[in-house]
Design a protein around this motif. Structure first.
Motif, PDB file in Angstrom:
ATOM      1  N   PHE A   1       0.829  -1.203   0.000  1.00 44.53           N
ATOM      2  CA  PHE A   1       0.000   0.000   0.000  1.00 44.53           C
ATOM      3  C   PHE A   1       0.861   1.249   0.000  1.00 44.53           C
ATOM      4  N   GLN A   2       0.187   2.370  -0.256  1.00 42.17           N
ATOM      5  CA  GLN A   2       0.876   3.654  -0.273  1.00 42.17           C
ATOM      6  C   GLN A   2      -0.056   4.736   0.266  1.00 42.17           C
ATOM      7  N   PHE A   3       0.504   5.609   1.101  1.00 46.69           N
ATOM      8  CA  PHE A   3      -0.155   6.846   1.518  1.00 46.69           C
ATOM      9  C   PHE A   3       0.579   7.950   0.779  1.00 46.69           C
ATOM     10  N   SER A   4      -0.160   8.912   0.219  1.00 49.51           N
ATOM     11  CA  SER A   4       0.525   9.986  -0.496  1.00 49.51           C
ATOM     12  C   SER A   4      -0.170  11.322  -0.266  1.00 49.51           C
ATOM     13  N   THR A   5       0.656  12.357  -0.276  1.00 49.05           N
ATOM     14  CA  THR A   5       0.195  13.727  -0.103  1.00 49.05           C
ATOM     15  C   THR A   5       1.161  14.633  -0.857  1.00 49.05           C
ATOM     16  N   GLN A   6       0.883  15.932  -0.841  1.00 48.31           N
ATOM     17  CA  GLN A   6       1.772  16.892  -1.497  1.00 48.31           C
ATOM     18  C   GLN A   6       3.172  16.807  -0.890  1.00 48.31           C
ATOM     19  N   PRO A   7       4.187  16.705  -1.715  1.00 49.81           N
ATOM     20  CA  PRO A   7       5.554  16.703  -1.169  1.00 49.81           C
ATOM     21  C   PRO A   7       5.896  18.059  -0.538  1.00 49.81           C
ATOM     22  N   THR A   8       6.855  18.040   0.365  1.00 49.76           N
ATOM     23  CA  THR A   8       7.375  19.276   0.960  1.00 49.76           C
ATOM     24  C   THR A   8       8.864  19.345   0.628  1.00 49.76           C
ATOM     25  N   GLU A   9       9.510  20.396   1.080  1.00 51.83           N
ATOM     26  CA  GLU A   9      10.951  20.502   0.818  1.00 51.83           C
ATOM     27  C   GLU A   9      11.740  19.453   1.593  1.00 51.83           C
ATOM     28  N   TRP A  10      11.127  18.854   2.656  1.00 53.21           N
ATOM     29  CA  TRP A  10      11.818  17.869   3.477  1.00 53.21           C
ATOM     30  C   TRP A  10      11.423  16.432   3.170  1.00 53.21           C
ATOM     31  N   TRP A  11      10.357  16.233   2.388  1.00 50.48           N
ATOM     32  CA  TRP A  11       9.783  14.894   2.274  1.00 50.48           C
ATOM     33  C   TRP A  11       9.038  14.746   0.954  1.00 50.48           C
ATOM     34  N   ASN A  12       9.132  13.573   0.328  1.00 50.56           N
ATOM     35  CA  ASN A  12       8.494  13.359  -0.976  1.00 50.56           C
ATOM     36  C   ASN A  12       6.984  13.120  -0.890  1.00 50.56           C
ATOM     37  N   GLY A  13       6.421  13.062   0.328  1.00 49.22           N
ATOM     38  CA  GLY A  13       4.974  12.927   0.488  1.00 49.22           C
ATOM     39  C   GLY A  13       4.453  11.503   0.367  1.00 49.22           C
ATOM     40  N   ILE A  14       5.352  10.526   0.337  1.00 48.61           N
ATOM     41  CA  ILE A  14       4.922   9.132   0.134  1.00 48.61           C
ATOM     42  C   ILE A  14       5.381   8.242   1.288  1.00 48.61           C
ATOM     43  N   ILE A  15       4.449   7.436   1.776  1.00 48.44           N
ATOM     44  CA  ILE A  15       4.750   6.387   2.749  1.00 48.44           C
ATOM     45  C   ILE A  15       4.329   5.076   2.088  1.00 48.44           C
ATOM     46  N   GLU A  16       5.222   4.100   2.085  1.00 50.00           N
ATOM     47  CA  GLU A  16       4.919   2.810   1.487  1.00 50.00           C
ATOM     48  C   GLU A  16       4.938   1.743   2.564  1.00 50.00           C
ATOM     49  N   GLY A  17       4.156   0.686   2.345  1.00 45.07           N
ATOM     50  CA  GLY A  17       4.138  -0.391   3.317  1.00 45.07           C
ATOM     51  C   GLY A  17       3.621  -1.688   2.744  1.00 45.07           C
ATOM     52  N   GLU A  18       3.749  -2.716   3.570  1.00 45.37           N
ATOM     53  CA  GLU A  18       3.217  -4.033   3.238  1.00 45.37           C
ATOM     54  C   GLU A  18       2.547  -4.596   4.478  1.00 45.37           C
ATOM     55  N   VAL A  19       1.337  -5.105   4.299  1.00 48.37           N
ATOM     56  CA  VAL A  19       0.587  -5.687   5.414  1.00 48.37           C
ATOM     57  C   VAL A  19       1.184  -7.048   5.757  1.00 48.37           C
ATOM     58  N   LEU A  20       1.486  -7.244   7.059  1.00 43.35           N
ATOM     59  CA  LEU A  20       2.135  -8.473   7.508  1.00 43.35           C
ATOM     60  C   LEU A  20       1.213  -9.366   8.346  1.00 43.35           C
ATOM     61  N   ILE A  21       0.406  -8.762   9.224  1.00 43.32           N
ATOM     62  CA  ILE A  21      -0.482  -9.527  10.109  1.00 43.32           C
ATOM     63  C   ILE A  21      -1.853  -8.874  10.112  1.00 43.32           C
ATOM     64  N   VAL A  22      -2.895  -9.680   9.919  1.00 40.18           N
ATOM     65  CA  VAL A  22      -4.280  -9.220  10.051  1.00 40.18           C
ATOM     66  C   VAL A  22      -4.996 -10.243  10.921  1.00 40.18           C
ATOM     67  N   ASP A  23      -5.269  -9.854  12.153  1.00 34.28           N
ATOM     68  CA  ASP A  23      -5.981 -10.714  13.101  1.00 34.28           C
ATOM     69  C   ASP A  23      -7.159  -9.896  13.635  1.00 34.28           C
ATOM     70  N   ALA A  24      -8.202  -9.760  12.800  1.00 38.02           N
ATOM     71  CA  ALA A  24      -9.346  -8.897  13.135  1.00 38.02           C
ATOM     72  C   ALA A  24     -10.102  -9.443  14.351  1.00 38.02           C
ATOM     73  N   PRO A  25     -10.553  -8.572  15.249  1.00 38.97           N
ATOM     74  CA  PRO A  25     -10.243  -7.142  15.383  1.00 38.97           C
ATOM     75  C   PRO A  25      -9.177  -6.894  16.447  1.00 38.97           C
TER      76      PRO A  25
END
Length: 139
Positions: free
Chosen positions: A53-77
């Motif tokens: 998955f990816q979270f994205s927003t407008q980049p800033t001068e310090w950060w490209n605005g992107i967080i990436e990840g992979e789901v490892l454990i899902v034990d609802a709830p």
């Protein structure tokens, strides 16, 4: 050296509603936002092991605005874990515990943090986001 952030939050809600707020992409967009601008972060999160998955927003001068990840454990709830990468790769684990009297404890553990400045930033960021999460749960 690797540091760990460990935080607990209590919410007046049901464990199912809190789980949805952590795993539903439209609910996530309401409380996970750019801390500098307040702008919502678009995301394609799905609570499916192996989902990238990816979270994205407008980049800033310090950060490209992107967080990436992979789901490892899902034990609802009860438990959700995923990688969280934005410059450094961390492991995020949420543990939900149904307390009595309509309260739910949300425990956050973020591991793999490289230095005290990053630890302080993560603590500040999650503190702000989990305050926004409380507002979402009240809706």
């Amino acid at each position: 050296m690797s540091l760990t952030l460990s935080l607990d939050f209590q919410y007046k809600t049901t464990i199912e509603k809190l789980w949805s707020a952590l795993t539903d992409s439209s609910m996530l967009a309401k409380w996970v936002h750019n801390i500098h601008t307040g702008q919502a972060m678009e995301n394609d999160f799905k609570p499916v092991v192996g989902h990238h998955f990816q979270f994205s927003t407008q980049p800033t001068e310090w950060w490209n605005g992107i967080i990436e990840g992979e789901v490892l454990i899902v034990d609802a709830p009860n438990k959700l874990s995923y990688t969280w990468e934005s410059g450094e790769k961390h492991l995020i684990t949420w543990t939900l515990q149904d307390l009595e009297d309509g309260m739910v404890n949300l425990h956050l553990e973020q591991t793999g943090i490289s230095n005290e400045q990053a630890l302080a930033g993560a603590k500040y960021g999650w503190g702000k986001w989990c305050g926004e999460l409380e507002k979402v749960l009240e809706q």
